[in-house]
Design a protein around this motif. Structure first.
Motif, PDB file in Angstrom:
ATOM      1  N   GLY A  21       1.152   4.651  13.110  1.00  0.00           N
ATOM      2  CA  GLY A  21       1.718   3.317  13.258  1.00  0.00           C
ATOM      3  C   GLY A  21       0.751   2.242  12.810  1.00  0.00           C
ATOM      4  N   PHE A  22      -0.506   2.380  13.207  1.00  0.00           N
ATOM      5  CA  PHE A  22      -1.505   1.400  12.795  1.00  0.00           C
ATOM      6  C   PHE A  22      -1.658   1.373  11.280  1.00  0.00           C
ATOM      7  N   THR A  23      -1.809   2.536  10.677  1.00  0.00           N
ATOM      8  CA  THR A  23      -2.079   2.600   9.250  1.00  0.00           C
ATOM      9  C   THR A  23      -0.898   2.104   8.434  1.00  0.00           C
ATOM     10  N   PHE A  24       0.317   2.412   8.880  1.00  0.00           N
ATOM     11  CA  PHE A  24       1.522   1.961   8.190  1.00  0.00           C
ATOM     12  C   PHE A  24       1.641   0.437   8.231  1.00  0.00           C
ATOM     13  N   GLY A  25       1.291  -0.163   9.362  1.00  0.00           N
ATOM     14  CA  GLY A  25       1.479  -1.604   9.532  1.00  0.00           C
ATOM     15  C   GLY A  25       0.191  -2.387   9.396  1.00  0.00           C
ATOM     16  N   PHE A  26      -0.542  -2.517  10.494  1.00  0.00           N
ATOM     17  CA  PHE A  26      -1.768  -3.304  10.501  1.00  0.00           C
ATOM     18  C   PHE A  26      -2.744  -2.876   9.412  1.00  0.00           C
ATOM     19  N   GLY A  27      -3.006  -1.569   9.331  1.00  0.00           N
ATOM     20  CA  GLY A  27      -4.029  -1.077   8.423  1.00  0.00           C
ATOM     21  C   GLY A  27      -3.752  -1.409   6.978  1.00  0.00           C
ATOM     22  N   ALA A  28      -2.504  -1.304   6.569  1.00  0.00           N
ATOM     23  CA  ALA A  28      -2.135  -1.603   5.191  1.00  0.00           C
ATOM     24  C   ALA A  28      -2.045  -3.097   4.936  1.00  0.00           C
ATOM     25  N   LEU A  29      -1.476  -3.844   5.883  1.00  0.00           N
ATOM     26  CA  LEU A  29      -1.177  -5.257   5.648  1.00  0.00           C
ATOM     27  C   LEU A  29      -2.366  -6.185   5.856  1.00  0.00           C
ATOM     28  N   VAL A  30      -3.419  -5.733   6.533  1.00  0.00           N
ATOM     29  CA  VAL A  30      -4.574  -6.606   6.715  1.00  0.00           C
ATOM     30  C   VAL A  30      -5.136  -7.042   5.375  1.00  0.00           C
ATOM     31  N   TRP A  31      -5.200  -6.112   4.423  1.00  0.00           N
ATOM     32  CA  TRP A  31      -5.780  -6.448   3.124  1.00  0.00           C
ATOM     33  C   TRP A  31      -4.836  -7.331   2.320  1.00  0.00           C
ATOM     34  N   VAL A  32      -3.535  -7.147   2.513  1.00  0.00           N
ATOM     35  CA  VAL A  32      -2.560  -7.983   1.813  1.00  0.00           C
ATOM     36  C   VAL A  32      -2.680  -9.429   2.283  1.00  0.00           C
ATOM     37  N   TYR A  33      -2.632  -9.641   3.588  1.00  0.00           N
ATOM     38  CA  TYR A  33      -2.694 -11.003   4.103  1.00  0.00           C
ATOM     39  C   TYR A  33      -4.081 -11.628   3.917  1.00  0.00           C
ATOM     40  N   ALA A  34      -5.126 -10.822   3.946  1.00  0.00           N
ATOM     41  CA  ALA A  34      -6.468 -11.364   3.694  1.00  0.00           C
ATOM     42  C   ALA A  34      -6.577 -11.921   2.281  1.00  0.00           C
ATOM     43  N   GLY A  35      -5.891 -11.286   1.333  1.00  0.00           N
ATOM     44  CA  GLY A  35      -5.960 -11.725  -0.056  1.00  0.00           C
ATOM     45  C   GLY A  35      -4.936 -12.772  -0.433  1.00  0.00           C
TER      46      GLY A  35
END
Length: 463
Positions: free
Chosen positions: A354-368
């Protein structure tokens, strides 16, 4: 188009190689700590300190990462990171005392902290809009691959208790990364920030030969002009105060919900659930990460099709369900006998997926993506600094929590935090799918909605 694909692939490979370094460091300490504890006779508090030293260094690196990326460039910053990481990994392996190990890991964390700020900015500014989300998620793919390699490397070296090799081998991917980075140009947006128009033009032509380069350069120049002024002051006042609150809050929730407690301390957690032996304590965590890798590939495929918000909310929902399961396992575990281990393993797997699918993947998207170009590296730095502060809190106190609150109490805390994070994401996260980077600022300028776009309201793009 073939040239565009070639350069785009090179960007993805470069981002991925840096992610492998980050992931390997997170998991190799989990295995090495089993044997460092015996050699240096570490207490529970000292084990937490060895783990947390890297995160403290990462905080310092993240704070300075945005400034460094603006000052010397995205590419040079990452080359410096790779070289320093290789040196400090070897220093960790050669440590002869706890203080020496702590210093080496603090310096190692400093380089990682810079990388987690610079890489999302580099990828976001280099990738075409239609695949930008996928390339940013690719960094998380590489991070998970690095975690798997770290666990498996620890397993194969566990028989001889060779923790120095576990730590020292991290220098190998760092050197490979440095070679790859030397072949890359910097980003067009950074060149424009420094007034180097000819190099910006050449870079844009490399990445997207079919694009209207003059129009792209004009848009970047206009955005940089509009965003003139003090960076910190701009981030703390309207319209970007809302963006700052979002990225700082998201970064904090990503880590405070507990993922790195599982990554750093999987062997200890699995011991608490009844697992024994090197295979169970080191290979099973690697298998959890294999499932997480599949989840992040699914996220990679979906992020530019379904959108950011559905993926993020779905991943957090899985984490909430996993916390409920783990609470139940620890409450009634003694009555389940051998089934405790199977249910506990599934709970850890579901949480990580669950973490990797959501938070883990999207942190880099929103950071950029969250900030316009002049604020992007500093915004990314603020987000990831918040992320790392929460990471340090979890790393510093998880074993103590597990010993004092028990498994049920510990995961009850994480479950409440996951629910709070879901409310926060639903309230504040924008949907940036398919948006040009320079257009995303209009969301913040319009009080958290997309101007003249009712479809986004239906998608939940309101804050």
């Amino acid at each position: 188009m073939r040239e565009s694909s070639r350069v785009g692939l090179l960007v993805a490979i470069t981002a991925a190689s840096v992610g492998v370094i980050y992931g390997y460091d997170m998991s190799n300490i989990a295995g090495a700590l089993l044997f460092i504890t015996n050699e240096f006779d570490l207490s529970t508090r000292q084990q937490e300190l060895v783990t947390t030293a890297v995160v403290i260094g990462e905080i310092a690196g993240a704070i300075g990462g945005g400034w460094l990326a603006n000052a010397i460039g995205r590419k040079k910053s990452m080359v410096l990171v790779a070289a320093a990481y290789a040196a400090f990994a070897l220093l960790s392996a050669l440590s002869v005392s706890v203080p020496m190990l702590l210093v080496a890991r603090l310096l190692l964390g400093l380089t990682i902290g810079v990388s987690v700020v610079v890489v999302p900015v580099f990828v976001a500014e280099s990738a075409p809009a239609k695949v930008r989300g996928s390339l940013l998620v690719a960094y998380q793919v590489a991070t998970v691959v690095g975690i798997i390699i770290g666990y498996l490397g620890a397993y194969f070296l566990a028989e001889t208790q060779s923790w120095r090799w576990m730590l020292g081998l991290a220098a190998v991917p760092a050197v490979v990364t440095m070679v790859l980075l030397l072949r890359m140009p910097d980003t067009a947006r950074w060149y424009m920030l420094k007034g180097r128009v000819a190099e910006a033009r050449r870079t844009l032509l490399q990445v997207e030969p079919s694009a209207d380069v003059d129009a792209e350069l004009a848009e970047i120049k206009r955005a940089l002009t509009d965003e003139s002024g003090g960076v910190i002051r701009e981030m703390l006042r309207r319209p970007y105060l809302r963006a700052t609150i979002f990225v700082v809050g998201l970064g904090f929730f990503i880590q405070i919900t507990g993922i790195n407690a599982i990554v750093y301390y999987s062997p200890r957690l699995f011991e608490a659930m009844g697992f024994e032996g090197n295979f169970s304590l080191l290979v099973l965590p690697a298998l959890v990460q294999v499932a997480a890798l599949i989840a992040v590939f699914v996220s990679l495929v979906m992020v530019d099709r379904v959108g950011r918000r559905p993926i993020l909310l779905g991943g957090i929902g899985m984490m909430v369900a996993a916390n409920i399961l783990l609470i139940g396992v620890f409450v009634v575990g003694s009555d389940f006998g051998g089934a405790l281990t199977a249910l506990g393993f599934f709970g850890v797997l579901l949480f990580t997926v669950g973490f990797t699918f959501g938070f883990g993947a999207l942190v880099w998207v929103y950071a950029g993506e969250s900030f316009p170009s002049r604020l992007r590296s500093m915004g990314s730095s603020a987000m990831l600094t918040s992320d790392l502060v929460a990471n340090a809190i979890v790393a510093a106190f998880f074993l103590t929590m597990l010993n004092s609150l028990g498994g049920a109490g510990t995961f009850a805390v994480f479950g409440i935090l996951a629910l709070l994070s879901m409310v926060f994401v639903y309230r504040f996260a924008p949907e940036t799918k398919g948006r040009q980077l320079e257009d995303i600022r209009h969301f913040w300028e319009n009080n958290g909605t997309w101007p003249n776009d009712s479809d986004d309201v239906l998608a939940g793009d309101r804050a």
